[in-house]
Design an enzyme around this catalytic site. Structure first.
Site, PDB file in Angstrom:
ATOM      1  N   ASP A 302       4.214   0.087   5.906  1.00 25.68           N
ATOM      2  CA  ASP A 302       4.226  -0.471   4.562  1.00 25.68           C
ATOM      3  C   ASP A 302       3.079   0.159   3.764  1.00 25.68           C
ATOM      4  O   ASP A 302       2.177   0.767   4.349  1.00 25.68           O
ATOM      5  CB  ASP A 302       4.056  -1.995   4.651  1.00 25.68           C
ATOM      6  CG  ASP A 302       3.914  -2.656   3.307  1.00 25.68           C
ATOM      7  OD1 ASP A 302       2.971  -3.469   3.118  1.00 25.68           O
ATOM      8  OD2 ASP A 302       4.733  -2.349   2.415  1.00 25.68           O
ATOM      9  N   ASP A 304       1.479  -1.283   0.216  1.00 28.26           N
ATOM     10  CA  ASP A 304       0.553  -2.211  -0.435  1.00 28.26           C
ATOM     11  C   ASP A 304       0.109  -3.334   0.485  1.00 28.26           C
ATOM     12  O   ASP A 304       0.932  -3.987   1.141  1.00 28.26           O
ATOM     13  CB  ASP A 304       1.209  -2.793  -1.694  1.00 28.26           C
ATOM     14  CG  ASP A 304       1.416  -1.729  -2.751  1.00 28.26           C
ATOM     15  OD1 ASP A 304       0.417  -1.164  -3.220  1.00 28.26           O
ATOM     16  OD2 ASP A 304       2.583  -1.433  -3.069  1.00 28.26           O
TER      17      ASP A 304
END
Length: 468
Positions: A302, A304
């Site tokens: 991922d 953020d």
């Protein structure tokens, strides 16, 4: 203020309650002890080894896995080491898994058309499992009950990791008799009937706060009628209604799903993919290599709060760079803080794995950030919000888009468990990063990821990681 307009909707990346389990320290273990005489005899050698059991084991596995990669140019899930000494006794680790779940979360089950089907006439296409008698206005009415295939095994399996309750809109005079017949092993710890339902314009809704009080993050409800959980729709797991299809396998699929997500089920973030085919792992073992099969194992990351933190306002700590994003007719500056150790983390992963970033952020923003943090081109594939699946307003990442059906060769690292709800057994949780420049989560995680090569199926590595 986090820039939700390009990172993801506030619903998607809520900061309340969904990172609790990610705060667990992955490396807390009992240190081995030695007597004073033994330390004196062993000298500095034993002193250097006097670390946690997991650290020692990780180094051993990492050495073996590197040796394996040197001797095998194209490893696959059918090659390599089958869990070294620790994993030969994997069944002995189950008590620790149950210890982790001593405070069990709750699965609430509907009764009619979810676990059984009842009718006043004998069914035509199915055999009757049992009959109950219901007295209504002085008349005794027989009710013929057909159990959904696999219901007994389903109840036994989920009770190992969860507290089981039944919440039905049926009358207690009927439902209590059915549950007495159905629950011969007494795994159902709570029963709620029609008188516990909330009447909403003549329809019965089930208020889960009667089961979990204020802790709604600890409960899910399985029901064939979505209106039943309309008071808490985020907690609902829909299941196809059962009538008389004796080849029905929905409960077995659901049991596999709950087996896989028991470690990450800490809030109302679990999404059961009722329209998604569940992998038959036995068949998968015998499948030939396909165009999706990687010569390297794959780590999906991922972006953020996993690799960076971005904000539209000047952060309270030193930021690493700024990108400009056009939002409507305005150019907005976005300040980005890299998680400590990010550059080394990517380089070390790139030595052994295909590294992919899968983000719910918009491409216009995320592509600029990835250009800045991946100067050496370690990341081989990028997927953005338009590659996510929107499920109940949340963005979910389907790992089969990256590796096809070879799900044993891939892991995803994400601070939000709902992001990998389609394949929860492949998910490695990580604590969300905002601005703690002393954060060491990436360096801790890379040690674990490097030993994953020693597993035939990397989902087994995740299971061991979460158990420890």
């Amino acid at each position: 203020m986090a820039c939700h307009g390009f990172l993801g909707t506030p619903t998607l990346r809520s900061s309340h309650g969904r990172h609790n389990h990610g705060r667990r320290n992955r490396h807390q273990h009992h240190q081995s002890t030695c007597s004073a005489a033994a330390v004196a005899a062993a000298g500095s050698i034993f002193t250097s080894l006097n670390k946690s059991i997991f650290t020692f084991h990780s180094r051993l596995l990492r050495c073996v896995s590197r040796l394996f990669r040197l001797t095998s140019a194209t490893p696959s899930r059918k090659q390599g080491y089958k869990r070294l000494q620790k994993h030969k006794h994997h069944h002995h680790q189950q008590p620790s898994l149950r210890k982790h779940n001593d405070k069990k979360r709750t699965i609430v089950l509907d009764l009619d058309e979810t676990l059984v089907h009842s009718s006043m006439e004998p069914p035509v296409r199915a055999n009757v499992d049992f009959m109950v008698r219901l007295k209504i206005q002085g008349m005794v009415i027989p009710m013929f009950v057909v159990k959904r295939p696999g219901v007994t095994e389903f109840l036994d399996r989920i009770s190992k990791n969860y507290r089981v309750a039944v919440f039905t809109a049926g009358l207690p005079e009927y439902a209590s008799q059915v549950l007495d017949k159905l629950d011969t092993n007494r795994v159902i710890t709570q029963r709620l009937y029609r008188d516990s339902c909330t009447d909403m314009n003549g329809r019965y809704a089930k208020d889960l706060s009667l089961v979990a009080k204020t802790d709604l993050g600890s409960v899910l409800i399985v029901d064939d009628n979505p209106f039943s959980y309309s008071l808490q729709p985020d907690n609902g797991v829909h299941i196809k209604p059962f009538v008389d299809d004796m080849e029905d396998q929905e409960l077995m699929k659901l049991a596999e799903f709950f087996d896989g997500c028991c470690q990450c089920f800490t809030a109302t973030t679990i999404i059961y993919p009722t329209t998604t085919r569940h992998d038959d792992y036995t068949k998968l073992e015998n499948q030939p290599q396909t165009e999706h099969t990687n010569t390297k194992r794959t780590i999906i990351l991922d972006l953020d709060e996993t690799l960076v933190h971005s904000t539209t306002q000047m952060p309270g700590v030193r930021y690493d760079f700024m990108v400009l994003v056009k939002m409507e007719s305005e150019i907005m500056p976005i300040f980005v803080v890299k998680r400590p150790g990010l550059t080394e983390f990517l380089e070390r992963l790139g030595e052994s794995f295909e590294v992919v970033v899968f983000t719910a952020g918009l491409e216009d923003y995320a592509s600029q950030v990835l250009d800045k943090i991946d100067r050496k081109g370690v990341i081989t594939q990028r997927l953005y919000r338009d590659s996510c699946r929107e499920v109940n307003g949340r963005y979910v990442k389907d790992l089969s888009m990256v590796v096809g059906e070879d799900l044993g060769s891939v892991l995803i690292v994400d601070d939000n468990p709902s992001s990998y709800a389609l394949q929860p057994e492949n998910g490695v949780p990580i604590k969300a990063f905002v601005d703690d420049l002393r954060d060491q989560e990436l360096m801790k995680l890379v040690d674990f990821l490097e030993i994953c090569y020693a597993y035939e199926d990397m989902r087994d590595a995740v299971q061991d990681f979460l158990a420890n």
